[in-house]
Design an enzyme around this catalytic site. Sequence first.
Site, PDB file in Angstrom:
ATOM      1  N   SER A   1       8.358  55.654  69.466  1.00 26.58           N
ATOM      2  CA  SER A   1       8.817  56.212  70.753  1.00 26.58           C
ATOM      3  C   SER A   1      10.196  56.852  70.643  1.00 26.58           C
ATOM      4  O   SER A   1      11.170  56.331  71.171  1.00 26.58           O
ATOM      5  CB  SER A   1       8.762  55.158  71.868  1.00 26.58           C
ATOM      6  OG  SER A   1       9.254  53.907  71.466  1.00 26.58           O
TER       7      SER A   1
ATOM      8  N   SER B   1       6.975  46.224  64.367  1.00 29.21           N
ATOM      9  CA  SER B   1       5.727  45.444  64.268  1.00 29.21           C
ATOM     10  C   SER B   1       5.999  44.024  63.788  1.00 29.21           C
ATOM     11  O   SER B   1       5.427  43.058  64.284  1.00 29.21           O
ATOM     12  CB  SER B   1       4.750  46.119  63.302  1.00 29.21           C
ATOM     13  OG  SER B   1       4.426  47.399  63.776  1.00 29.21           O
TER      14      SER B   1
ATOM     15  N   GLY C   1      12.358  52.293  67.526  1.00 32.39           N
ATOM     16  CA  GLY C   1      13.146  52.379  66.292  1.00 32.39           C
ATOM     17  C   GLY C   1      12.354  53.143  65.247  1.00 32.39           C
ATOM     18  O   GLY C   1      11.150  53.372  65.396  1.00 32.39           O
ATOM     19  N   LEU C   2      13.058  53.506  64.203  1.00 31.38           N
ATOM     20  CA  LEU C   2      12.440  54.322  63.156  1.00 31.38           C
ATOM     21  C   LEU C   2      11.320  53.563  62.455  1.00 31.38           C
ATOM     22  O   LEU C   2      11.247  52.332  62.513  1.00 31.38           O
ATOM     23  CB  LEU C   2      13.508  54.722  62.134  1.00 31.38           C
ATOM     24  CG  LEU C   2      14.576  55.692  62.663  1.00 31.38           C
ATOM     25  CD1 LEU C   2      15.749  55.772  61.682  1.00 31.38           C
ATOM     26  CD2 LEU C   2      13.974  57.078  62.898  1.00 31.38           C
ATOM     27  N   SER C   3      10.485  54.315  61.781  1.00 28.10           N
ATOM     28  CA  SER C   3       9.415  53.700  61.008  1.00 28.10           C
ATOM     29  C   SER C   3      10.009  52.758  59.957  1.00 28.10           C
ATOM     30  O   SER C   3      10.954  53.136  59.258  1.00 28.10           O
ATOM     31  CB  SER C   3       8.593  54.797  60.321  1.00 28.10           C
ATOM     32  OG  SER C   3       7.627  54.203  59.487  1.00 28.10           O
ATOM     33  N   GLY C   4       9.497  51.567  59.913  1.00 27.25           N
ATOM     34  CA  GLY C   4       9.985  50.596  58.936  1.00 27.25           C
ATOM     35  C   GLY C   4      11.188  49.799  59.421  1.00 27.25           C
ATOM     36  O   GLY C   4      11.714  48.944  58.702  1.00 27.25           O
TER      37      GLY C   4
HETATM   38  N1  LIG Z   1      15.708  41.618  60.808  1.00 24.97           N
HETATM   39  C1  LIG Z   1      14.501  42.153  60.539  1.00 24.97           C
HETATM   40  N2  LIG Z   1      13.620  42.357  61.545  1.00 24.97           N
HETATM   41  C2  LIG Z   1      12.408  42.906  61.276  1.00 24.97           C
HETATM   42  N3  LIG Z   1      11.996  43.288  60.051  1.00 24.97           N
HETATM   43  C3  LIG Z   1      12.853  43.128  59.008  1.00 24.97           C
HETATM   44  C4  LIG Z   1      14.136  42.554  59.212  1.00 24.97           C
HETATM   45  N4  LIG Z   1      14.764  42.505  58.044  1.00 24.97           N
HETATM   46  C5  LIG Z   1      13.917  43.037  57.141  1.00 24.97           C
HETATM   47  N5  LIG Z   1      12.761  43.411  57.704  1.00 24.97           N
HETATM   48  C6  LIG Z   1      11.622  44.034  56.989  1.00 24.97           C
HETATM   49  O1  LIG Z   1      11.494  45.351  57.428  1.00 24.97           O
HETATM   50  C7  LIG Z   1      10.141  45.794  57.410  1.00 24.97           C
HETATM   51  C8  LIG Z   1       9.761  46.309  58.785  1.00 24.97           C
HETATM   52  O2  LIG Z   1       8.479  46.862  58.753  1.00 24.97           O
HETATM   53  P1  LIG Z   1       7.595  47.069  60.065  1.00 24.97           P
HETATM   54  O3  LIG Z   1       6.232  47.407  59.651  1.00 24.97           O
HETATM   55  O4  LIG Z   1       7.787  45.925  60.967  1.00 24.97           O
HETATM   56  O5  LIG Z   1       8.314  48.336  60.710  1.00 24.97           O
HETATM   57  P2  LIG Z   1       7.866  49.194  61.975  1.00 24.97           P
HETATM   58  O6  LIG Z   1       9.101  49.427  62.728  1.00 24.97           O
HETATM   59  O7  LIG Z   1       6.740  48.575  62.679  1.00 24.97           O
HETATM   60  O8  LIG Z   1       7.399  50.538  61.297  1.00 24.97           O
HETATM   61  P3  LIG Z   1       6.281  51.619  61.774  1.00 24.97           P
HETATM   62  O9  LIG Z   1       6.913  52.406  62.868  1.00 24.97           O
HETATM   63  O10 LIG Z   1       6.042  52.432  60.559  1.00 24.97           O
HETATM   64  O11 LIG Z   1       5.083  50.857  62.222  1.00 24.97           O
HETATM   65  C9  LIG Z   1       9.329  44.579  57.022  1.00 24.97           C
HETATM   66  O12 LIG Z   1       9.057  44.666  55.648  1.00 24.97           O
HETATM   67  C10 LIG Z   1      10.280  43.423  57.311  1.00 24.97           C
HETATM   68  O13 LIG Z   1      10.018  42.301  56.482  1.00 24.97           O
HETATM   69 MG   LIG Z   2       4.699  49.177  63.072  1.00 24.91          MG
END
Ligand SMILES: Nc1ncnc2c1ncn2[C@@H]1O[C@H](COP(=O)(O)OP(=O)(O)OP(=O)(O)O)[C@@H](O)[C@H]1O
Ligand SMILES: [Mg+2]
Lengths: 413, 199
Positions: B84, B17, B10-13
């Site tokens: 990915s 994680s 999935g996209l960044s953020g």
């Molecule tokens: N249903 C959900 N599941 C996961 N995260 C959520 C959800 N709803 C809101 N969030 C928020 O979205 C953000 C996700 O950030 P996270 O660092 O996990 O993204 P990521 O996909 O790992 O990004 P990156 O690719 O940059 O590492 C967090 O601040 C989290 O609290």
């Molecule tokens: Mg991450």
Amino acid sequence: MGLLERLAADGVMPNIAARIEAGHLRSMRASLPEISSVSWTSFMTGANPGTHGIFGFTDLNPGTYALEFPDFSRVEVPTLWDRLGRRGLQSIVLNQPSTYPARTIPGVLVSGFVAIDLSRSVKPLKWLGTLRRQDYRIDVDTARARGDHDWLFQDLEYTLQSRAAALGRLWQEEDWDYLQVVITGTDRLYHYLWDAVVDPTHPRHEQAIDYHRQVDRFVGQVWSRFADESDDPESHFWMLSDHGFCAIEQEVQLNALLRETGHLRLGSGATELADIERETQAFALDPSRLYVHSQGRFARGSVSAEKRAAVKRELADALHALRYHGRPVIRDVLDAADLYEGPCAEHGPDLVALAHPGFDLKASPTASEVFSRTDLVGMHTWDDAFLLAPYPIEGEELWIGDIAAHLEREFEH
Amino acid sequence: MKGFTLWFTGLSGSGKSTLAQAIEPVLLERGVMVEILDGDEVRTNLSKGLGFSKEDRDTNVRRIGFVANLLSRNEVVAITAAISPYKSVRDEIRARTANFVEVYTECSIEKLTERDPKGLYKKALAGEIANFTGVSDPYEAPENAEIVVNTEQESLEESLDKIVRSLELMGLIPPGEDNHTSPEEEVVIRERLQALGYL
Ligand SMILES: Nc1ncnc2c1ncn2[C@@H]1O[C@H](COP(=O)(O)OP(=O)(O)OP(=O)(O)O)[C@@H](O)[C@H]1O
Ligand SMILES: [Mg+2]
């Protein structure tokens, strides 16, 4: 002089001898019944069974009459470690019986007997991997060790070593304010081989004594590490047991007695108390708990509220009258109303029997004889648990449930 | 117990994680061993020196897939949390990996821009970051992911629940237990108490 003092004086347990020398050793009372689930829960909550709700390893479901096994989730009062946590203090608690399935405490908890699955015995779970890699053992394999004493000694040693290894890691890696480790191997040894411990002519005497040397070395290691790290170790070092031990002369089956007196009626071929008949006026649960089969409490209960006191009197009389070769078996029959206090008291027994040392009370639903012997040789005793405290604690009635308050007070200044 | 790979994409953020961290204790509780392959630890060890070109990103993802497969075929649950972005690379890893479970953390660019804790989306949208997935670089969403969570609409707990439930249904993890001894455990407790002379 109890076994601990004797082994200390004989040079078998020099480290414990030094601790006895420095501290204040006395006997104290266990819980009633004097078994580890009740005694340890009283220790860790500082509460009476009527408050913490654990009266034995088993309970009888009042609706279905099925045997139930009350677990840690039933203990709804805070533990000593919870209370220390409210002061911002962390505990390491290793091998605490009757804390399965483990729940989160401020610090680390590793459950002891009857803990089964290690992954449900460890909180927080980050410690699970380390303990697994160390091949941590919760307990000896009692089912095997009971009949295979070579195995018993091997397993006792291995289990103690794995406990020491786990304690070493926890000690090193966790910040803690209160640390506690329970040694359960001696209890297993005494149940199976008490005679070997106390009888120098027993073929396994040397092995039994050697296990005490191992335990003493472990205590020595704990002490010296603590002494290295603490400003005033002697003021903060405690040891205690959750009951005493003595030799079994006879096992005494309370339900067999209640059948003889006509209080217990089980259908023919019955294997469980689930087969209890309506006419039953009383039954016993392990090891020494007596329940009146009261209306309103049990689904098929037949004893009305007015008759309850009379049935209790009959039971107490029958117990007091019990003789083995002319000698009385029962030292006392205690009324639950005098013994238990708190919101759970109504779920406990009506009476608890206390036997003279040597008479091991049991409550098998199927036993047909009141008196018998098995391969078990050691039994728990009530009023000679030991306490080694850093200061003298007075009071003839001191019991294991009093200790938590003393421990908590240590953190007040 | 079987190992498997829980592959977040999935996209960044979008929450990869966050969900990977949240699910780890749940899995440990169920008695499985877990390793998380994510973030800095991967970038500084396994993929040290790789940048963000398409080639380097693909290499990074393939390496993570390689390790995840080693783990899951040895009864460990491997959780990965790399963006990915390319379907072909993910499918290539899927084909090689025992028990590959793809989890798509779906979330719109608008929502991500709103979350944007590091301000990266704003910069990317302003054209300040080249190769930013979803803005200046493609993201190919999975079409047949085993699990899809919409982190825009679902709370963390809801998304976590969905994943755990799906894994239970797939038979990859045992059903959740509460804090009580189970009937199977009671059989063992009986034996132990009998060994000490009770019952
Ligand atoms: N249903 C959900 N599941 C996961 N995260 C959520 C959800 N709803 C809101 N969030 C928020 O979205 C953000 C996700 O950030 P996270 O660092 O996990 O993204 P990521 O996909 O790992 O990004 P990156 O690719 O940059 O590492 C967090 O601040 C989290 O609290
Ligand atoms: Mg991450």
